[in-house]
Design an enzyme around this catalytic site. Sequence first.
Site, PDB file in Angstrom:
ATOM      1  N   SER A 133       0.827  -1.213   0.000  1.00 47.74           N
ATOM      2  CA  SER A 133       0.000   0.000   0.000  1.00 47.74           C
ATOM      3  C   SER A 133       0.859   1.261   0.000  1.00 47.74           C
ATOM      4  CB  SER A 133      -0.921   0.009   1.216  1.00 47.74           C
ATOM      5  OG  SER A 133      -1.680  -1.174   1.244  1.00 47.74           O
TER       6      SER A 133
HETATM    7  N1  SAM Z   1      -0.659  -4.801   4.098  1.00 51.51           N
HETATM    8  C1  SAM Z   1       0.080  -5.115   2.890  1.00 51.51           C
HETATM    9  C2  SAM Z   1       1.443  -4.529   2.861  1.00 51.51           C
HETATM   10  O1  SAM Z   1       1.794  -3.759   3.770  1.00 51.51           O
HETATM   11  O2  SAM Z   1       2.198  -4.880   1.943  1.00 51.51           O
HETATM   12  C3  SAM Z   1      -0.680  -4.759   1.638  1.00 51.51           C
HETATM   13  C4  SAM Z   1      -1.752  -5.691   1.388  1.00 51.51           C
HETATM   14  S1  SAM Z   1      -2.355  -5.866  -0.249  1.00 51.51           S
HETATM   15  C5  SAM Z   1      -3.020  -4.308  -0.605  1.00 51.51           C
HETATM   16  C6  SAM Z   1      -3.761  -6.902   0.149  1.00 51.51           C
HETATM   17  C7  SAM Z   1      -3.382  -8.300   0.591  1.00 51.51           C
HETATM   18  O3  SAM Z   1      -4.561  -8.940   1.079  1.00 51.51           O
HETATM   19  C8  SAM Z   1      -2.873  -9.178  -0.532  1.00 51.51           C
HETATM   20  O4  SAM Z   1      -1.627  -9.707  -0.191  1.00 51.51           O
HETATM   21  C9  SAM Z   1      -3.925 -10.276  -0.644  1.00 51.51           C
HETATM   22  O5  SAM Z   1      -3.415 -11.537  -1.011  1.00 51.51           O
HETATM   23  C10 SAM Z   1      -4.473 -10.301   0.766  1.00 51.51           C
HETATM   24  N2  SAM Z   1      -5.797 -10.902   0.928  1.00 51.51           N
HETATM   25  C11 SAM Z   1      -6.887 -10.820   0.127  1.00 51.51           C
HETATM   26  N3  SAM Z   1      -7.910 -11.527   0.644  1.00 51.51           N
HETATM   27  C12 SAM Z   1      -7.448 -12.081   1.805  1.00 51.51           C
HETATM   28  C13 SAM Z   1      -8.024 -12.922   2.798  1.00 51.51           C
HETATM   29  N4  SAM Z   1      -9.288 -13.367   2.725  1.00 51.51           N
HETATM   30  N5  SAM Z   1      -7.251 -13.283   3.841  1.00 51.51           N
HETATM   31  C14 SAM Z   1      -5.971 -12.870   3.947  1.00 51.51           C
HETATM   32  N6  SAM Z   1      -5.373 -12.077   3.043  1.00 51.51           N
HETATM   33  C15 SAM Z   1      -6.091 -11.677   1.993  1.00 51.51           C
END
Ligand code: SAM
Length: 217
Positions: free
Chosen positions: A65
Amino acid sequence: MDRDRELAASRERMLSDDLVGRGIRDAAVLRAMREVPREKFLPPGMEQYAYEDSPLPIAEGQTISQPYIVAYMVEALELRGRERVLEIGTGSGYAAAVLSLCAAEVYTVERIPLLAETARERMKSLGFRNVTVHLGDGTMGWPDHAPYDAIVVTAGAPDVPVELTEQLAPGGRLVIPVGATPYLQELVRVRRPAEGELRRENLCAVRFVPLIGEQGW
Ligand code: SAM
């Protein structure tokens, strides 16, 4: 200027222009954003973009992000340093590292095995010892360590998953992007008062990758 000094200078520019300049005030959040080396959470060759205020691609079609949004969401959790925090969407692990400097314990859940494993190794090698990475569907939270003083979701949900509000401690805060379409959301904060009903407020418009799972898309 060598590379480390260039990175340090662009990190300071990010703090003054993109964070303080846009209204981030929480001293602990600003300190954490200064301490966590975002370049170490990026794929090789992308270090030069580490302190630009934009999301960047990581593996598996996911993103790290934008720094301002990370700071804004952590600030919105109103942490004082002693909390147990749950993050859904570990991704690169960057936000978990920032959280780890603002709270006592961080539990973070990622659904993609490669990302969970990479983040776990990164936490170890960078010394963020109060972060535990779990592989699973975060729409169901992580009941093993509940209740949490704060929960943050870093992917866009169609609605607030009831499992997450149930894992919130009395007085706890949940910050989550919610939207009727998978790529455009409103950032919502839900409070669980010590007594009575949940209280929900809209904070700002955001754009996250979708939250995929049983209570997601
Ligand atoms: N917080 C992260 C960082 O600092 O790099 C950015 C996260 S990215 C915008 C969103 C993440 O949510 C992705 O890695 C995706 O695989 C994960 N995601 C999506 N659905 C999910 C779920 N049901 N449970 C866990 N992770 C999930």
